[in-house]
Enzyme design. Structure first.
Site, PDB file in Angstrom:
ATOM      1  N   ASN A  76      -2.253  13.217  -3.437  1.00  0.00           N
ATOM      2  CA  ASN A  76      -3.303  13.760  -4.306  1.00  0.00           C
ATOM      3  C   ASN A  76      -3.651  15.190  -3.930  1.00  0.00           C
ATOM      4  O   ASN A  76      -3.825  16.056  -4.801  1.00  0.00           O
ATOM      5  CB  ASN A  76      -4.559  12.880  -4.230  1.00  0.00           C
ATOM      6  CG  ASN A  76      -4.423  11.598  -5.030  1.00  0.00           C
ATOM      7  OD1 ASN A  76      -3.654  11.532  -5.995  1.00  0.00           O
ATOM      8  ND2 ASN A  76      -5.171  10.575  -4.635  1.00  0.00           N
TER       9      ASN A  76
ATOM     10  N   ASP B 131       0.838  -1.196   0.000  1.00  0.00           N
ATOM     11  CA  ASP B 131       0.000   0.000   0.000  1.00  0.00           C
ATOM     12  C   ASP B 131       0.878   1.254   0.000  1.00  0.00           C
ATOM     13  O   ASP B 131       1.880   1.314   0.722  1.00  0.00           O
ATOM     14  CB  ASP B 131      -0.912  -0.007   1.237  1.00  0.00           C
ATOM     15  CG  ASP B 131      -1.969   1.081   1.161  1.00  0.00           C
ATOM     16  OD1 ASP B 131      -3.001   0.838   0.506  1.00  0.00           O
ATOM     17  OD2 ASP B 131      -1.744   2.157   1.758  1.00  0.00           O
TER      18      ASP B 131
ATOM     19  N   ASP C  94      -1.829   9.500  -9.945  1.00  0.00           N
ATOM     20  CA  ASP C  94      -1.803   8.470 -10.994  1.00  0.00           C
ATOM     21  C   ASP C  94      -0.368   8.183 -11.425  1.00  0.00           C
ATOM     22  O   ASP C  94       0.012   7.023 -11.653  1.00  0.00           O
ATOM     23  CB  ASP C  94      -2.615   8.919 -12.208  1.00  0.00           C
ATOM     24  CG  ASP C  94      -4.116   8.951 -11.931  1.00  0.00           C
ATOM     25  OD1 ASP C  94      -4.537   8.361 -10.918  1.00  0.00           O
ATOM     26  OD2 ASP C  94      -4.846   9.560 -12.738  1.00  0.00           O
TER      27      ASP C  94
ATOM     28  N   GLU D 222      -4.854   2.589  -3.998  1.00  0.00           N
ATOM     29  CA  GLU D 222      -3.395   2.575  -3.932  1.00  0.00           C
ATOM     30  C   GLU D 222      -2.860   1.259  -3.374  1.00  0.00           C
ATOM     31  O   GLU D 222      -1.696   1.157  -2.974  1.00  0.00           O
ATOM     32  CB  GLU D 222      -2.893   3.735  -3.078  1.00  0.00           C
ATOM     33  CG  GLU D 222      -3.262   3.671  -1.601  1.00  0.00           C
ATOM     34  CD  GLU D 222      -4.615   4.310  -1.278  1.00  0.00           C
ATOM     35  OE1 GLU D 222      -4.808   4.725  -0.133  1.00  0.00           O
ATOM     36  OE2 GLU D 222      -5.471   4.380  -2.193  1.00  0.00           O
TER      37      GLU D 222
END
Length: 340
Positions: A211, A203, A220, A246
């Site tokens: 973000n 993770d 991304d 993620e």
């Protein structure tokens, strides 16, 4: 088109047909030839002591050659008295017609020759009948080839479609469904071999913060960077899957805990040291990793393995992130009872 292979059963049928034609029309030689841009080769011929031609013999194919004239004019050729019989084992007369594939291309010729000069008018209906029969058989070969090519194309399309539907659109990694199918197959294979394999959950730490600080597009880019890093460091036999958001899952066949831990530590350190370059920013990120191991007799389902890996990942997160945690025997027992 003459690269198509004529099946043995068709060759055998032609053999019988040529024997019958020679008998009915009372000629010494009856043959089917295949032609290319430069050669005319005897493919099949009637079996008779009077037939001087040989299988695979190449006949004259210059501009005056008999087969060449049939091919160039693309029509029947009848010569009652040959000018140069010495070129054709002293045969004195000739009857030939082009043999076509269904698309109009010429395969070769159906040819008759005899030691005596003669006309073929009375037997022409017989000859034309067998000509149609042989072209019908060529059509069968052609259609079979087209069918096989269609099946190959369909199979290729299905494989490509399966590959596309098993991949995550953003990162190119396998998706969750595909990885679960692979893991089930690997569990079955490893059970038969009494071996082991690793199942790993990974993770990205503080992904929401990435973000929020840089943009979703930057996030991304981080995910793509992660998959490229994983695929670059893992073996070709390992599988990388995006499980959602993620979170990623790794399937590592024939892998024991010590070796898996060593590889994953290398992966963790590599990711830590190699930032994502995005719009002039160097984005550093870390990953937390939970490692579970399948050993024959200890675990019976993929779900149990995933539960163990999830427990180890949770421990890595709670322990400060940016670390690899191996699932313990206690977690294994809890996973078997469905605690997670």
């Amino acid at each position: 088109m003459n690269f198509l292979r004529i099946p043995t059963e068709i060759i055998d049928s032609w053999q019988g047909t040529l024997n019958l034609i020679a008998q009915l029309m009372q000629v010494s030689a009856c043959m089917i030839t295949s032609v290319s841009s430069k050669t005319c080769t005897v493919k099949v011929l009637n079996q008779s002591n009077d037939n001087p031609f040989l299988l695979k013999e190449r006949l004259p194919f210059n501009k005056d050659g008999l087969c060449r004239q049939v091919v160039d004019t693309n029509r029947k050729l009848v010569i009652e008295s040959l000018d140069e019989p010495e070129l054709y084992h002293e045969m004195k007369c000739y009857l030939g017609v082009p043999l076509h594939w269904p698309d109009g291309q010429i395969y070769g010729t159906l040819s008759l020759m005899d030691t005596q000069s003669r006309s073929f008018d009375e037997e022409m209906a017989i000859f034309d009948h067998f000509h149609q029969l042989i072209e019908f058989q060529l059509a069968l070969v052609y259609e079979q080839d087209q069918h096989e090519h269609a099946l190959i194309a369909i199979d290729r399309y299905q494989q490509q479609h399966k590959e596309l539907t098993s991949r995550d659109a953003l990162t190119g990694a396998y998706n969750r469904r595909a990885l679960q199918e692979l893991a089930i197959a690997e569990l079955s294979r490893t059970t038969r071999k009494a071996g082991c394999f690793a199942l790993v959950l990974l993770d990205v730490d503080h992904f929401k913060q990435i973000n929020d600080e840089y943009s979703n597009t930057a996030g991304d880019a981080v995910l793509k960077h992660l998959v490229m890093s994983l695929e670059g460091m893992l073996r070709q036999s390992d599988f990388v899957s995006r499980f959602g958001g993620e979170e990623f899952c790794l399937l590592m066949p024939e892998m024991d805990a010590t070796k898996a831990y060593y590889i994953l530590e290398r992966v963790r350190k590599r990711i830590l040291s190699k930032p994502v370059e995005y719009n002039g920013h160097s984005i550093y990120y870390t990953v937390s990793i939970g490692l579970s191991l399948f050993e024959t007799g200890m675990i019976s389902t993929v779900e149990e393995l995933l539960n163990m890996a999830e427990s180890a990942l949770h421990e890595a997160k709670q322990g400060g992130r940016n670390k690899v945690v191996v699932a313990t025997l206690d977690a294994q027992e809890e996973a078997a009872y469905g605690v997670f």
